[in-house]
Write a protein that holds these residues in place. Structure first.
Motif, PDB file in Angstrom:
ATOM      1  N   ARG A 110      72.203   9.735   9.906  1.00  0.00           N
ATOM      2  CA  ARG A 110      71.785   8.819   8.849  1.00  0.00           C
ATOM      3  C   ARG A 110      72.833   8.673   7.764  1.00  0.00           C
ATOM      4  N   ASN A 111      73.779   9.606   7.694  1.00  0.00           N
ATOM      5  CA  ASN A 111      74.796   9.546   6.656  1.00  0.00           C
ATOM      6  C   ASN A 111      76.031   8.754   7.055  1.00  0.00           C
ATOM      7  N   TYR A 112      75.992   8.144   8.217  1.00  0.00           N
ATOM      8  CA  TYR A 112      77.119   7.349   8.691  1.00  0.00           C
ATOM      9  C   TYR A 112      76.745   5.876   8.696  1.00  0.00           C
ATOM     10  N   VAL A 113      77.645   5.079   8.184  1.00  0.00           N
ATOM     11  CA  VAL A 113      77.403   3.636   8.103  1.00  0.00           C
ATOM     12  C   VAL A 113      78.053   2.899   9.256  1.00  0.00           C
ATOM     13  N   TYR A 114      79.211   3.375   9.671  1.00  0.00           N
ATOM     14  CA  TYR A 114      79.995   2.670  10.685  1.00  0.00           C
ATOM     15  C   TYR A 114      79.974   3.460  11.991  1.00  0.00           C
ATOM     16  N   TRP A 115      79.738   2.733  13.089  1.00  0.00           N
ATOM     17  CA  TRP A 115      79.624   3.354  14.409  1.00  0.00           C
ATOM     18  C   TRP A 115      80.456   2.609  15.426  1.00  0.00           C
ATOM     19  N   GLY A 116      81.037   3.368  16.344  1.00  0.00           N
ATOM     20  CA  GLY A 116      81.701   2.772  17.489  1.00  0.00           C
ATOM     21  C   GLY A 116      80.686   2.437  18.564  1.00  0.00           C
ATOM     22  N   GLN A 117      81.156   1.850  19.645  1.00  0.00           N
ATOM     23  CA  GLN A 117      80.254   1.342  20.675  1.00  0.00           C
ATOM     24  C   GLN A 117      79.835   2.402  21.696  1.00  0.00           C
ATOM     25  N   GLY A 118      80.485   3.551  21.673  1.00  0.00           N
ATOM     26  CA  GLY A 118      80.143   4.614  22.606  1.00  0.00           C
ATOM     27  C   GLY A 118      81.018   4.599  23.852  1.00  0.00           C
ATOM     28  N   THR A 119      81.270   5.787  24.361  1.00  0.00           N
ATOM     29  CA  THR A 119      82.017   5.934  25.608  1.00  0.00           C
ATOM     30  C   THR A 119      81.320   6.999  26.447  1.00  0.00           C
ATOM     31  N   LEU A 120      81.129   6.700  27.731  1.00  0.00           N
ATOM     32  CA  LEU A 120      80.326   7.561  28.603  1.00  0.00           C
ATOM     33  C   LEU A 120      81.158   8.705  29.173  1.00  0.00           C
ATOM     34  N   VAL A 121      80.643   9.906  29.015  1.00  0.00           N
ATOM     35  CA  VAL A 121      81.232  11.097  29.615  1.00  0.00           C
ATOM     36  C   VAL A 121      80.252  11.648  30.632  1.00  0.00           C
ATOM     37  N   THR A 122      80.709  11.794  31.861  1.00  0.00           N
ATOM     38  CA  THR A 122      79.871  12.338  32.927  1.00  0.00           C
ATOM     39  C   THR A 122      80.557  13.569  33.507  1.00  0.00           C
ATOM     40  N   VAL A 123      79.857  14.683  33.482  1.00  0.00           N
ATOM     41  CA  VAL A 123      80.407  15.931  33.994  1.00  0.00           C
ATOM     42  C   VAL A 123      79.616  16.326  35.231  1.00  0.00           C
TER      43      VAL A 123
END
Length: 125
Positions: A110-123
């Protein structure tokens, strides 16, 4: 500020990946940054955060000793080096930035205003 995360992929357990998050727009050095992750069916959880000068960091207990957050303000980029990956690290990883005061509040999305689009990590196991 616009954030672009990259570096995700498929890796075997025990392997490593390095995520990058590049900022465009206003001076990235004005923001503290964090990484969060969200696995299918689960809430978004805190992974790591770093202050503006890279002199202070926080880590979730689940990644402490395996992941390292860093930043290069000259390149407007924050990194997440992930070693000794486990299947339970599988998730979409998001970078985020905040103008607030760097404190334990960095653990909360909640304390972050700006977000990236996400990147998938699969292990894989």
């Amino acid at each position: 500020v616009q954030l672009q995360a990259s570096g995700g992929g498929l890796v075997q357990a025990g392997g490593s990946l390095r995520l990058s998050c590049v900022s465009s727009g206003r001076a990235f050095a004005n923001y503290y940054a964090g990484w969060f992750r969200q696995a299918p069916g689960k809430e978004r959880e805190f992974v790591a955060a770093i202050n503006r000068s890279a002199g202070g960091t926080y880590y979730a207990d689940s990644v402490k000793g395996r992941f390292t957050i860093s930043r290069d303000n000259a390149k407007d980029t924050v990194y997440l080096q992930m070693n000794s990956l486990k299947p339970e690290d599988t998730a979409v990883y998001y970078c985020a930035a905040s103008l607030g005061v760097f404190s334990k509040s960095a653990w909360s999305p909640r304390n972050y205003v700006y977000w990236g689009q996400g990147t998938l990590v699969t292990v894989s196991s």
